[in-house]
Design an enzyme around this catalytic site. Sequence first.
Site, short mmCIF file in Angstrom:
data_model
loop_
_atom_site.label_atom_id
_atom_site.label_comp_id
_atom_site.label_asym_id
_atom_site.label_seq_id
_atom_site.Cartn_x
_atom_site.Cartn_y
_atom_site.Cartn_z
N ASP A 249 0.82 -1.21 0.00
CA ASP A 249 0.00 0.00 0.00
C ASP A 249 0.85 1.26 0.00
OD1 ASP A 249 -2.59 1.30 0.03
OD2 ASP A 249 -1.90 2.09 1.94
N ASN B 103 -4.84 10.10 -1.74
CA ASN B 103 -4.62 9.27 -2.92
C ASN B 103 -5.28 7.91 -2.72
OD1 ASN B 103 -3.65 8.39 -5.34
ND2 ASN B 103 -1.65 7.76 -4.54
N ASP C 149 -8.49 4.31 5.64
CA ASP C 149 -7.21 4.75 5.09
C ASP C 149 -6.66 5.91 5.94
OD1 ASP C 149 -4.93 5.01 3.58
OD2 ASP C 149 -5.93 5.67 1.75
ZN LIG Z 1 -3.24 3.03 -0.71
#
Ligand SMILES: [Zn+2]
Length: 399
Positions: free
Chosen positions: A127, A252, A279
């Site tokens: 990630d 993002n 996130d």
């Molecule tokens: Zn990511």
Amino acid sequence: MRPVRVNRVPEMADQGSMVRKADGLFLFPGFCDVHVHFREPGFSYKETMVTGSRAAARGGYTAVCAMPNLDPVPDSAEHLAAEEALIRGGDVAADVYPYAALTVGEKGKEAAALEELAPRVIAFSDDGKGVQSESMMRSLMERCRKLGKIIAAHCEDETLLHGGYIHDGAWAKAHGHRGICSESEWGPIARDLRLARETGCAYHVCHISCKESVDLIRQAKKDGVDVTCETAPHYLLLDENDLQEDGRFRMNPPLRSREDREALVEGLLDGTIDMIATDHAPHSAEEKARGLSGSAFGVVGLECAFPVLYTGLVLSGILPLERLVCLMAIAPRQRFGIPVRPEDTCAWDLEAAYPIDPAEFLSKGKATPFAGRTVYGRCVRTVRAGKITYEADASRRPE
Ligand SMILES: [Zn+2]
């Protein structure tokens, strides 16, 4: 043909047991976020295991999965040990399940020590970066399938970025900003869905943001691919029309068009999107103070996810409360094999209305596009394994 696996939000035969009322409060299972950045080891000035997990507890979470873009990157048993020591270090207010990297240093060139890492991590992910090479991704999928491990993919084609930092749409054009096209996300998803089908690897797509991604994953599920996906609260509730010239709107993937947002909500309703993750990506105030064009990518989310979603989706009549709780507590655990424990709970005062004030966050990160937004729902108490991990200021608690 392989059997179609259960990868929809499960039917809630026992929905009633997910939401209980006691003392005027709503009691839910502890939430589980499969996508957080707790920044340790390596970037303690942004967040630590302690501050991140306290933020999680304040948001009603009892379990989180921590992404591996760290220093050192957990790409070997030795490197992972540094992160494990911090998790065990005490005062961590949530169960933290580490991801290991797919490739050494998340550089995409050489596979990480997958076999030795597998028993110690929740899943594999690079990630922060997409795996650019198709042959590398195929080989990673073949190995992860044998190991019985999920690949959680950050899908981003670096050849299509062109220095962009917000959605390549009307708002970027009108305001003279460089855009990121949607294909940079859905292109790699299309590739990976084909590879997942061919290899049989369990595949999870991180933070989907655009309508094409929803369509591709919906079709892949119909075709029997073992795929799940997540999106984040900001993609469901905000779009490019909400952008301001402020770093707290830079993440993002970026906030996309209204059509994309509506497609994500539709995907949530029809079960294409399996779970909501935040996130949670804290940065220092300085790193977020350089406007849209110069700030670091990423916003925090743990401490406002439930209130913004409850206000924006449940109170507006789009999503039943039980379904939201499932998307935040049950579905992520089921996919990633994290136990649902009755001793993990969070209690909410759903009538409390207040503006989101990042100054109150326990996270070191304060940047959120929801700052100032009036929401309903305040977490009053979070309990993990029978022990209180968060309790709101008693003076604010309802009678
Ligand atoms: Zn990511």
